[in-house]
Design an enzyme around this catalytic site. Structure first.
Site, mmCIF file in Angstrom:
data_model
loop_
_atom_site.group_PDB
_atom_site.id
_atom_site.type_symbol
_atom_site.label_atom_id
_atom_site.label_comp_id
_atom_site.label_asym_id
_atom_site.label_seq_id
_atom_site.Cartn_x
_atom_site.Cartn_y
_atom_site.Cartn_z
ATOM 1 C CB CYS A 2 -0.948 0.106 1.184
ATOM 2 S SG CYS A 2 -2.101 -1.254 1.296
ATOM 3 N NE ARG A 27 4.553 1.618 -0.002
ATOM 4 C CZ ARG A 27 5.524 1.258 0.824
ATOM 5 N NH1 ARG A 27 6.766 1.374 0.437
ATOM 6 N NH2 ARG A 27 5.256 0.788 2.016
ATOM 7 C CD1 TRP A 73 -0.211 -6.293 -3.128
ATOM 8 C CD2 TRP A 73 -0.484 -6.860 -0.989
ATOM 9 N NE1 TRP A 73 0.073 -7.640 -2.998
ATOM 10 C CE2 TRP A 73 -0.082 -8.008 -1.697
ATOM 11 C CE3 TRP A 73 -0.722 -6.978 0.381
ATOM 12 C CZ2 TRP A 73 0.103 -9.252 -1.094
ATOM 13 C CZ3 TRP A 73 -0.545 -8.217 0.984
ATOM 14 C CH2 TRP A 73 -0.140 -9.333 0.243
ATOM 15 C CG ASN A 99 1.516 0.632 4.303
ATOM 16 O OD1 ASN A 99 1.262 -0.549 4.066
ATOM 17 N ND2 ASN A 99 2.734 1.123 4.241
ATOM 18 N N GLY A 100 -0.752 -1.309 6.370
ATOM 19 C CA GLY A 100 -0.407 -2.228 7.457
ATOM 20 C C GLY A 100 -1.573 -3.152 7.758
ATOM 21 C CD GLU A 484 16.574 -13.455 -7.968
ATOM 22 O OE1 GLU A 484 16.037 -13.994 -7.000
ATOM 23 O OE2 GLU A 484 16.245 -12.319 -8.374
ATOM 24 C CE LYS A 488 13.193 -11.418 -10.029
ATOM 25 N NZ LYS A 488 13.935 -11.266 -8.823
ATOM 26 C CD GLU A 491 9.373 -11.606 -8.748
ATOM 27 O OE1 GLU A 491 8.694 -11.175 -7.811
ATOM 28 O OE2 GLU A 491 10.606 -11.496 -8.765
ATOM 29 C CG HIS A 507 17.981 -37.154 -5.028
ATOM 30 N ND1 HIS A 507 18.340 -38.404 -4.585
ATOM 31 C CD2 HIS A 507 19.142 -36.502 -5.298
ATOM 32 C CE1 HIS A 507 19.664 -38.499 -4.553
ATOM 33 N NE2 HIS A 507 20.174 -37.360 -4.998
ATOM 34 C CE LYS A 606 11.321 -3.166 -5.535
ATOM 35 N NZ LYS A 606 11.980 -4.237 -6.289
HETATM 36 O O1 M6R Z 1 12.694 -5.432 0.169
HETATM 37 P P1 M6R Z 1 13.165 -6.818 0.440
HETATM 38 O O2 M6R Z 1 14.462 -7.128 -0.202
HETATM 39 O O3 M6R Z 1 13.196 -7.146 1.911
HETATM 40 O O4 M6R Z 1 12.076 -7.747 -0.222
HETATM 41 C C1 M6R Z 1 12.134 -9.139 -0.133
HETATM 42 C C2 M6R Z 1 11.183 -9.789 -1.115
HETATM 43 O O5 M6R Z 1 9.873 -9.381 -0.872
HETATM 44 C C3 M6R Z 1 11.545 -9.467 -2.570
HETATM 45 O O6 M6R Z 1 12.861 -9.821 -2.859
HETATM 46 C C4 M6R Z 1 10.593 -10.209 -3.522
HETATM 47 O O7 M6R Z 1 10.816 -11.576 -3.452
HETATM 48 C C5 M6R Z 1 10.769 -9.695 -4.952
HETATM 49 N N1 M6R Z 1 9.486 -9.574 -5.586
HETATM 50 C C6 M6R Z 1 11.593 -10.586 -5.794
HETATM 51 O O8 M6R Z 1 11.726 -10.116 -7.096
#
Ligand code: M6R
Length: 611
Positions: A2, A27, A73, A99-100, A484, A488, A491, A507, A606
């Site tokens: 948010c 956000r 969000w 926000n929260g 990673e 990517k 997501e 396995h 984010k």
């Molecule tokens: O701001 P942060 O690095 O603490 O965030 C951690 C994760 O939320 C963040 O890396 C998330 O997995 C991303 N969407 C990955 O691309």
């Protein structure tokens, strides 16, 4: 999660708020809304993105010099017009954005329902707002006092910003656990979740701390604690330029951020790595060197992509510094009962510095006497402030929801810390130390070379965009990169992808392999190269489609793989900084080829400021 923006002063509030919400959309983008004070309170809100709200408001009377705005969000209640913020109180006199999460909202709701309150939304925010109004009514007090009383009952995390129709010259805000920045202009004030909506108006900002209330008029800012004592605001200068938060000619922030990596890695090294003098200068490490040198154990806590950086750091620290390292998901660490000793060092990694799970995990570790070292991108963020020491990653604002440049900057910082510590501990020999300094120094130029693969990767994206699943495999330092790469892809392209250590595929995951499954091998030259070549053969024998990230000069894998992405040769410790980039590009171009907004993938935000 948010985004919140507010304005009070001589300008028209709506355009300031709208522009700010567009900057904060990373956000959350489930719905958006504004409340404006102009001869009464007007609240407008809409499911969807900020642009949908903007369109719905064409032709409306938006005149106002005070207002609040929100981009959501969803946590409590589906994305919809009625669950969008701002929420109005039962009397219609108050409007609030949040926000929260208010964890005890069901209890508060039950109390209010017994008193006859009815709710228009499913949100915790509306409950809290009415709880505040109820206190105000019963105690016949000012809103500020009612808010203070209410917050003593609240369990959870919040930034709250309120408008009161009866006090049109004042905005009231409160913070616990979610970020809030106040911009101080000449006869005007701005509030936002981060500095991006503020920088074009002022560089003077105050970061509000937990359990503080801000009572803001156009020409006055008063900060208080929950005990009603005044606090002197600590005004800081923003070190951020407007260009850093614009797309700069790219269609997507994610692409811009991938292509910025030669510069962001250079910025991260600048002033720290000195190959001529063979030194690494990092004040946060130097000032706490005894603590770090004497650590019995390092525990790394992080989430998502930052956790992947932590996993790679485990390999690097153990190899170079000969210290035991554990890597923990902050969300698990905070809830179990981990054994922490006074000599333990926690490295907390976070791009945003606001991830709720990481913050609470840090607090738990601190309570047990651990020393916290933060590796954070956002300057002045919560994690930066609660850490005992730290190092910034200096990647600049990362706006695309999928983390790219922040990840490589995290790796650079972590490798530099490991090298510096290894040197201090004498656990690395001089030749290797100097060699690795040079290898790091050369990375920005090598990243530029990797980015030349752009057009080839676009073609690959087109070839594989209709895949239903994908497997990412790597060994050693490239295993975290496989994880990673898979993250990517999932997501931003919504293709199911799994990352695995290459040897583990036997396995279980190998059962998935058939002629329709793309298997991405992260197979740059390292100590395990021959082993990964065997793994590739095992996949080919089962007709899997092999896409391999390989080092220049590798003449074996091109004979077996269906497609290759070749990166310059580098030592295995720094090679992940190169091998991850084709995977970022591949995911990004697949997402774009499928017609998705890669900056705002569905269901994500984010900065995950809720648990
Ligand atoms: O701001 P942060 O690095 O603490 O965030 C951690 C994760 O939320 C963040 O890396 C998330 O997995 C991303 N969407 C990955 O691309």
């Amino acid at each position: 999660m948010c985004g919140i923006v507010a304005y009070i002063g001589p300008r028209q509030a709506y355009p300031v708020i709208l522009k700010g919400l567009k900057r904060l959309e990373y956000r959350g983008y489930d719905s958006a809304g504004v409340a404006l004070l102009n001869h009464g309170l007007k609240v407008y809100k809409k499911k969807g993105k900020v642009a949908d709200l903007e369109e719905s408001l064409i032709g409306k009377d938006l005149e106002a010099h005070a207002g609040i705005g929100h981009t959501r969000w969803a946590t409590h209640g589906e994305p919809s017009d009625r669950n969008a913020h701002p929420h109005s109180s039962a009397s219609g006199k108050l409007a609030m954005i949040h926000n929260g999460i208010i964890e005890n909202y069901t209890q508060l709701k039950t109390e209010l329902t017994k008193k006859g309150y009815q709710f228009k939304s499913d949100t915790d925010t509306e409950v809290l707002l009415n709880f505040i109004e109820d206190i105000q009514k019963n105690n016949n007090c000012e809103l500020e006092e009612a808010l203070r009383i209410a917050l003593k009952r609240v369990v959870g995390a919040y930034v709250l910003v309120l408008l009161d129709q009866d006090n049109p010259d004042t905005i009231i805000a409160a913070r616990k656990g979610s970020p809030l920045v106040i911009g101080i202009g000449k006869g005007e004030h701005f509030l936002a979740s981060d500095a991006s909506p503020i920088i074009e108006y002022t560089k003077d900002v105050v970061y509000v701390n937990d359990f503080e209330l801000a009572i803001i008029k156009a020409d006055e800012l008063v900060l208080k604690n929950l005990g009603n004592e005044k606090i002197t605001p600590f005004v800081q200068k923003l070190d951020l330029e407007l260009t850093a938060i614009e797309k700069g000619g790219y269609d997507f922030f994610m692409l811009k951020e991938i292509f910025e990596q030669p510069d962001t890695i250079f910025d991260c090294l600048r002033g720290r790595l000195d190959v001529n003098n063979r030194t690494i200068t990092m004040a946060g490490v130097q000032n706490n060197i005894e603590q770090l040198k004497n650590a019995n154990r390092i525990i790394i806590i992080a989430c998502g992509t930052s956790w992947h950086a932590g996993l790679l750091a485990e390999y690097v620290f153990e190899e170079l510094c000969r210290v035991p390292v554990e890597v923990e998901y902050a969300s698990e660490f905070r809830y179990r009962n981990p054994v922490i000793h006074a000599g333990d060092v926690i490295i907390a990694i976070s791009q945003s510095g606001e991830t709720a799970d990481t913050i609470v995990a840090i607090e738990r570790a601190k309570e047990q006497g651990a020393f916290i070292f933060g590796v954070v991108n956002v300057v002045g963020s919560s994690i930066a402030r609660i850490s005992n020491a730290g190092a910034y990653t200096h990647a600049g604002p990362e706006i695309g929801v999928a983390s790219t440049k922040a990840f490589t900057a995290q790796l650079v910082v972590l490798i530099m810390i490991a090298l510096k510590l290894a040197k201090e501990k004498k656990s690395i020999d001089d030749d290797r130390y100097v060699y690795l300094l040079n290898e790091l120094h050369n990375i920005p130029e090598k990243v530029k070379e990797v980015l030349l693969l752009d057009d080839d990767i676009k073609k690959l994206a087109d070839k594989y965009k209709n895949a239903k699943d994908a497997l990412y495999l790597g060994r050693g330092y490239n295993f975290p990169i496989a994880l990673e790469g898979a993250l990517k892809l999932k997501e931003i392209s919504y293709i199911h992808a799994e990352g695995y250590p290459a040897a583990e595929m036997k396995h279980g995951p190998i059962a998935l392999v058939d002629d329709s499954l793309p298997v991405v091998f992260v197979a740059t030259k390292d100590s395990y190269h021959q082993k990964i070549v065997s793994n590739i053969q095992e996949i080919k024998a089962r007709k899997g489609k092999v896409i391999a990230v390989i080092s220049a000069g590798d003449d074996m894998i091109p004979k077996m793989a269906d497609d290759i992405m070749m990166v310059p040769e580098a030592d295995e410790i720094v090679a992940p900084l190169l091998s991850v980039i084709p995977l970022q590009l591949l995911a990004c171009y697949i997402g774009i080829a499928k017609g998705y907004d890669v900056d705002k993938p569905r269901n994500l935000a984010k900065s995950v400021t809720v648990e």
